[in-house]
Design a protein around this motif. Sequence first.
Motif, PDB file in Angstrom:
ATOM      1  N   PRO A   1       0.835  -1.209   0.000  1.00  0.00           N
ATOM      2  CA  PRO A   1       0.000   0.000   0.000  1.00  0.00           C
ATOM      3  C   PRO A   1       0.864   1.251   0.000  1.00  0.00           C
ATOM      4  O   PRO A   1       2.082   1.165   0.177  1.00  0.00           O
ATOM      5  N   PHE A   2       0.242   2.405  -0.162  1.00  0.00           N
ATOM      6  CA  PHE A   2       1.051   3.623  -0.175  1.00  0.00           C
ATOM      7  C   PHE A   2       1.707   3.833   1.179  1.00  0.00           C
ATOM      8  O   PHE A   2       1.135   3.514   2.204  1.00  0.00           O
ATOM      9  N   GLY A   3       2.927   4.320   1.122  1.00  0.00           N
ATOM     10  CA  GLY A   3       3.643   4.596   2.357  1.00  0.00           C
ATOM     11  C   GLY A   3       4.310   3.380   2.971  1.00  0.00           C
ATOM     12  O   GLY A   3       4.886   3.464   4.048  1.00  0.00           O
ATOM     13  N   SER A   4       4.271   2.241   2.294  1.00  0.00           N
ATOM     14  CA  SER A   4       4.859   1.052   2.902  1.00  0.00           C
ATOM     15  C   SER A   4       6.342   0.924   2.548  1.00  0.00           C
ATOM     16  O   SER A   4       7.032   0.085   3.109  1.00  0.00           O
ATOM     17  N   GLY A   5       6.817   1.730   1.614  1.00  0.00           N
ATOM     18  CA  GLY A   5       8.258   1.731   1.361  1.00  0.00           C
ATOM     19  C   GLY A   5       8.695   1.189   0.010  1.00  0.00           C
ATOM     20  O   GLY A   5       9.858   0.842  -0.158  1.00  0.00           O
ATOM     21  N   LYS A   6       7.800   1.136  -0.954  1.00  0.00           N
ATOM     22  CA  LYS A   6       8.169   0.637  -2.286  1.00  0.00           C
ATOM     23  C   LYS A   6       9.250   1.510  -2.917  1.00  0.00           C
ATOM     24  O   LYS A   6      10.264   1.016  -3.398  1.00  0.00           O
ATOM     25  N   THR A   7       9.006   2.798  -2.891  1.00  0.00           N
ATOM     26  CA  THR A   7       9.928   3.692  -3.581  1.00  0.00           C
ATOM     27  C   THR A   7      11.281   3.733  -2.883  1.00  0.00           C
ATOM     28  O   THR A   7      12.321   3.738  -3.549  1.00  0.00           O
ATOM     29  N   VAL A   8      11.258   3.733  -1.552  1.00  0.00           N
ATOM     30  CA  VAL A   8      12.542   3.762  -0.846  1.00  0.00           C
ATOM     31  C   VAL A   8      13.332   2.492  -1.170  1.00  0.00           C
ATOM     32  O   VAL A   8      14.532   2.550  -1.437  1.00  0.00           O
TER      33      VAL A   8
ATOM     34  N   PHE B   1      11.273  -0.602   8.927  1.00  0.00           N
ATOM     35  CA  PHE B   1      11.634  -0.540   7.503  1.00  0.00           C
ATOM     36  C   PHE B   1      12.892  -1.350   7.250  1.00  0.00           C
ATOM     37  O   PHE B   1      13.737  -1.419   8.116  1.00  0.00           O
TER      38      PHE B   1
ATOM     39  N   GLN C   1      16.287  -1.755   8.865  1.00  0.00           N
ATOM     40  CA  GLN C   1      17.447  -1.081   8.278  1.00  0.00           C
ATOM     41  C   GLN C   1      17.034   0.319   7.843  1.00  0.00           C
ATOM     42  O   GLN C   1      16.091   0.475   7.069  1.00  0.00           O
ATOM     43  N   ASN C   2      17.719   1.284   8.372  1.00  0.00           N
ATOM     44  CA  ASN C   2      17.363   2.671   8.090  1.00  0.00           C
ATOM     45  C   ASN C   2      18.057   3.165   6.823  1.00  0.00           C
ATOM     46  O   ASN C   2      19.267   3.331   6.784  1.00  0.00           O
ATOM     47  N   ALA C   3      17.255   3.411   5.816  1.00  0.00           N
ATOM     48  CA  ALA C   3      17.794   3.828   4.518  1.00  0.00           C
ATOM     49  C   ALA C   3      18.490   5.180   4.594  1.00  0.00           C
ATOM     50  O   ALA C   3      19.306   5.514   3.748  1.00  0.00           O
ATOM     51  N   PHE C   4      18.134   5.960   5.623  1.00  0.00           N
ATOM     52  CA  PHE C   4      18.656   7.324   5.680  1.00  0.00           C
ATOM     53  C   PHE C   4      19.824   7.485   6.636  1.00  0.00           C
ATOM     54  O   PHE C   4      20.273   8.588   6.899  1.00  0.00           O
TER      55      PHE C   4
ATOM     56  N   LEU D   1       2.042  10.138   7.883  1.00  0.00           N
ATOM     57  CA  LEU D   1       3.374  10.094   7.293  1.00  0.00           C
ATOM     58  C   LEU D   1       3.670  11.394   6.571  1.00  0.00           C
ATOM     59  O   LEU D   1       2.799  11.985   5.952  1.00  0.00           O
TER      60      LEU D   1
ATOM     61  N   ARG E   1       6.459  12.251   3.791  1.00  0.00           N
ATOM     62  CA  ARG E   1       7.526  11.640   3.006  1.00  0.00           C
ATOM     63  C   ARG E   1       8.701  12.570   2.778  1.00  0.00           C
ATOM     64  O   ARG E   1       9.765  12.129   2.396  1.00  0.00           O
TER      65      ARG E   1
ATOM     66  N   LYS F   1       9.950  14.716   5.005  1.00  0.00           N
ATOM     67  CA  LYS F   1      10.521  15.219   6.250  1.00  0.00           C
ATOM     68  C   LYS F   1      12.032  15.147   6.285  1.00  0.00           C
ATOM     69  O   LYS F   1      12.689  16.045   6.784  1.00  0.00           O
TER      70      LYS F   1
HETATM   71  N1  ADP Z   1      14.241   1.629   4.548  1.00  0.00           N
HETATM   72  C1  ADP Z   1      13.679   2.729   5.058  1.00  0.00           C
HETATM   73  N2  ADP Z   1      14.309   3.439   6.027  1.00  0.00           N
HETATM   74  C2  ADP Z   1      13.764   4.535   6.567  1.00  0.00           C
HETATM   75  N3  ADP Z   1      12.582   5.031   6.212  1.00  0.00           N
HETATM   76  C3  ADP Z   1      11.888   4.391   5.259  1.00  0.00           C
HETATM   77  C4  ADP Z   1      12.389   3.215   4.633  1.00  0.00           C
HETATM   78  N4  ADP Z   1      11.470   2.791   3.753  1.00  0.00           N
HETATM   79  C5  ADP Z   1      10.455   3.660   3.806  1.00  0.00           C
HETATM   80  N5  ADP Z   1      10.699   4.631   4.707  1.00  0.00           N
HETATM   81  C6  ADP Z   1       9.800   5.744   5.061  1.00  0.00           C
HETATM   82  O1  ADP Z   1       8.518   5.477   4.541  1.00  0.00           O
HETATM   83  C7  ADP Z   1       8.098   6.519   3.680  1.00  0.00           C
HETATM   84  C8  ADP Z   1       7.309   5.966   2.538  1.00  0.00           C
HETATM   85  O2  ADP Z   1       8.103   5.155   1.745  1.00  0.00           O
HETATM   86  P1  ADP Z   1       7.891   5.052   0.182  1.00  0.00           P
HETATM   87  O3  ADP Z   1       8.956   4.174  -0.339  1.00  0.00           O
HETATM   88  O4  ADP Z   1       7.777   6.385  -0.434  1.00  0.00           O
HETATM   89  O5  ADP Z   1       6.487   4.314   0.125  1.00  0.00           O
HETATM   90  P2  ADP Z   1       5.630   3.858  -1.115  1.00  0.00           P
HETATM   91  O6  ADP Z   1       6.461   4.043  -2.335  1.00  0.00           O
HETATM   92  O7  ADP Z   1       5.324   2.434  -0.841  1.00  0.00           O
HETATM   93  O8  ADP Z   1       4.418   4.707  -1.072  1.00  0.00           O
HETATM   94  C9  ADP Z   1       9.362   7.217   3.263  1.00  0.00           C
HETATM   95  O9  ADP Z   1       9.127   8.564   2.995  1.00  0.00           O
HETATM   96  C10 ADP Z   1      10.251   7.036   4.485  1.00  0.00           C
HETATM   97  O10 ADP Z   1       9.975   8.036   5.429  1.00  0.00           O
END
Ligand code: ADP
Lengths: 612, 467
Positions: free
Chosen positions: A256-263, A448, A527-530, B350, B352, B354
């Motif tokens: 779903p949105f916000g679950s971390g696909k793009t990250v 995440f 694991q923190n991507a940032f 959330l 994104r 931030k």
């Molecule tokens: N590996 C990660 N480490 C830290 N934060 C993450 C990670 N994956 C996702 N997030 C957090 O979740 C938010 C949403 O992730 P995103 O990939 O944009 O979701 P989606 O593409 O599924 O909508 C990001 O803006 C970030 O804050």
Amino acid sequence: MDTTHVSVWREEAHVRKVLAMDETKTGRIVKVAGPVVVAEGMTGARMYDVVRVGNLNLIGEIVELRGDLASIQVYEETTGMGPGEPVTDTEAPLSVELGPGLIESIYDGIQRPLPLLADTEGEFMSRGSVMPGLNREKKWHFKPTIADGTKVSHGDIIGEVQENTQIVHKIMVPSGVSGNVQNIAEGDYTVDQTIALCAAEDGTESNLKLMQEWPVRNARQIRSRLTPNRVLVTGQRVIDSFFPVTKGGTACIPGPFGSGKTVVQHQLAKWVDADIVVYVGCGERGNEMTDVLMEFPKLKDPRSGEPLMKRSVLIANTSNMPVAAREASVYTGITIAEYFRDMGYIVALMADSTSRWAEAMREISTRLEEMPAEEGYPAYLAARIAAFYERAGRVQCAGNPEREAALSIIGAVSPPGGDLSDSVVQATLHVVKVFWSLEGTLAYQRHFPAISWLTSYSFYKDSLRDCFEDKDQGREMEKLTVNAMGLLEQEAELLEIVRLVGAEALSPTDRLALETARSIREDFLHQNAFHEVDTHTSMAKQYEMLKTILHFHKQALSAIEAGVETTEIFKLAVREEIARAKYIPQADITKIAKIRETIEEQMKQLRTSAVA
Amino acid sequence: MLSIKEYQTVATIAGPLMLVEMVDEAKYGHIVDIELGDGSIRHGQILQVEKDKVLLQVFEGTRGIDVKRSTVRFLAKPLELAVSPEILGRVFTGLGEPKDGGPAIIPEKRLDINSRPINPYARDYPNEFIQTGISSIDGLNPLVRGQKLPIFSGAGLPHDQITAQLARQATVLGKAEEFAVVFAAMGITFEAAQFFIDDLHQTGAIERAVMFVNLANDPAIERIATPRFALTAAEYLAFELDMHVLVILNDMTNYCEALREISAARKEVPGRRGYPGYLYTDLATVYERSGRIKGKKGSITTVPVLTMPEDDKTHPVPDLTGYITEGQIILSRPLHRKAISPPVDVLPSLSRLKDKGIGEGKTREDHADLYNQLYAAYARGKEAQELATIMGEAALSEEDKKYMTFADKFEAEYVSQDYYENRPVEATLDLGWQLLSMFDNVELKRIDIKLIEKYMPKFRKANSEQD
Ligand SMILES: Nc1ncnc2c1ncn2[C@@H]1O[C@H](COP(=O)(O)OP(=O)(O)O)[C@@H](O)[C@H]1O
Ligand SMILES: [Mg+2]
């Protein structure tokens, strides 16, 4: 305002002006409905020919032919367009230009360079621009790798261009050309200058150039397919250790949105051990592409020390850009990726999000009034998705010298409401070999990557052991992951029990299993991507970390047997060190092995005092 | 010379749609005036042209229009907004016409309300922290300039108070720059719109505001155009007059319903819950107009408000919105019932963008680690709260009890605050440390040990002095 009024009477017969027009090449618009335009007088046009539409000369592609009517998906906004305007057939399918200059480019869905568009037309996209994908002025230094007289055919490498400090661009004989090479010479050329002649046996001559073209909807040729068996290391622990993807393999990330696909996609684009990365932003956010554009030139590839941008090609057709070009964007991306694969490179393509591509198909299909299948998607949805992922693979490339290469595809999927029964998810799961299931609940806890360890899978798990030079270590890592997964499964069962009868019912070993599982989740999978260190982890470090967590578990088990209270074990100071091991930089990973010694010391103390 | 053609060839009227025949040279997307038998004028837009047949959507609805006596004038242009600096302080209808009795705008120029997509290469990444004074936003889901951050609300939840508070308090620290508020009302009640407008009056911000107002009893189809008028005004203010614009779009659910109505009348294949398959694309052309552009001073920050039917986040309107916007602030009915205000449901909310807007030099170095830890602890506390409701508090382990206490305090002290309380971000951050001071270092895995050592002691000390 000076206006002319023209009244039309009901009775008046409608007279259509039939203008003199080229019989096969030019038609007239009869219908405009959003991104789909219908033109008449198109006899002779072929399916998927590119056409120029209307007075604004917009770019479109024929997607349906019926009698002399052609339905066209237009790659640009059609406002202001109406019946009677001309449509011209370019008589060529939608193609991309392939050659030096691709790397570090950012294109829209039909390979128009966005920086150039911004320069010439301003910050907002205008319509009807034609721009070649490759710069025609820039000269590249070409070095032949073959001599005059060499007999060549499709796929043969005839020379090289050092495209940037990292990438050697191999110049290959295009499809359909074969014969003896003549007049090949080192020198500086633009992409469309002739670098050599190729004389075929029947006497025909072709000019060889640095660039070639390829129709995006057709897969590029290869000699043969091989089984993908090497892990594409991503530096993401949950992926590499538990659900690895291979060089040439396919993976999908629904959620779903916000679950971390793009990250996850960004993380892979940054850290995968591929030679070339093609990133397709398909119908997603503009700022996410900006993010890539700002970060990639700054971040360094840990293997080469060079900026990541120097191995990347970006396609950005964001959600507000025309929907038909979004449909084309994944094909543009995959064709560019295949082209680099053909040079013998390991290529990885990320598409974020394939759902937007599918929706673009649906939108066009609806306007064509095709019979919908499930959820309004066209009946050919599954076939298109399968054909797209089939373009991945580990291959023996066409042409000489012999070379092996691989192209991996990693697609994000964005199902409505996160519901995995969605058509796009299901069609994708049918073809891909790795499934990273993102869960909203994990994301809400900010665990995440929110990849569910219970529902995700990889068909490439067996390749993990070969990631290590030391075979024994590889086999041990395999055991560690099996062990860890067992504990995570046990945790799920135990939590179920806790929910029914409370925590009191648990035995000390059960409690330990819960604590270790928590440690695996929080200290390894999370694991923190940032975080600058945590953002990627080498295989060696992954091994050390997992080994340490499970070492604690083993030691704790024997302590429990020796009569030590679990509460005492959980209070051990070393646990904080285990938790912070992820922040230990690669250069210091021997420190992680030291933690295991500390574990043993502290456990020993516990055991001794328990006995006493 | 503009050629305006006039036709009396209306063939069919159905729902909000009209079919006109024997039309010459109609262009897709252009607008028309429809003159009724009584001389009144309605406005329409071309949805499809096929040969000489033109399909129109009528913004004011078709009630009272008849086939015989209507005249359709093809204006040969898209829907436009007349702009000049004079639009500030003015109120327009949902179709961009003055509604406040003031004079017509003498246009500096007329802008197509559909605008054009921003070239992704021309975007500048939003990275300036906006202090809203609301802890659940500033501390946990920080808003940055150029972001699109919606509020997912529900019927009866206090989203109007929150948007008013945002408009009142939002500032970029240390900067006094030209700002403006653009407010688009779509199908909301007179009271809701007036509440917001009154608030702007009180703070004096009304002079820097532009309003496009389509109320619940105004024509529904008009709402399709309203957010586009608002964003066109915003683009003009931001990218031509260098202002920082806060756009509030309230309520996007009503907008989507208008789209659904048109789609149904066109007998299009419906997508989920009857919304058209192109809803995602359509919403994207609205939301993606927010942002920053390289080399331009101004910015557009958008806060769309939507009500989730049945509080369901997976309903197509919130779902597709969440897929496009850069995060979401979700309001929770259970929290509202507990009198937590603003009732921000922290976990699924959330921001994104931030990460590049906070930290050293922007807010404070500990910000990122701190919110990560607060999230993790609150998530665990929430689980404990749930477990406690199923099995009773007695069944919880000591650990779980501690986390539950944390969650309760977090909701009452951190999330909850007065609508007129403007908490500086440092106060929000300190509040976070104070709440976390009940845990040992080993439990604070998400925070860098150096930060714990730097920030935590004074709170732990205060605790032990209390004990
Ligand atoms: N590996 C990660 N480490 C830290 N934060 C993450 C990670 N994956 C996702 N997030 C957090 O979740 C938010 C949403 O992730 P995103 O990939 O944009 O979701 P989606 O593409 O599924 O909508 C990001 O803006 C970030 O804050
Ligand atoms: Mg995404």
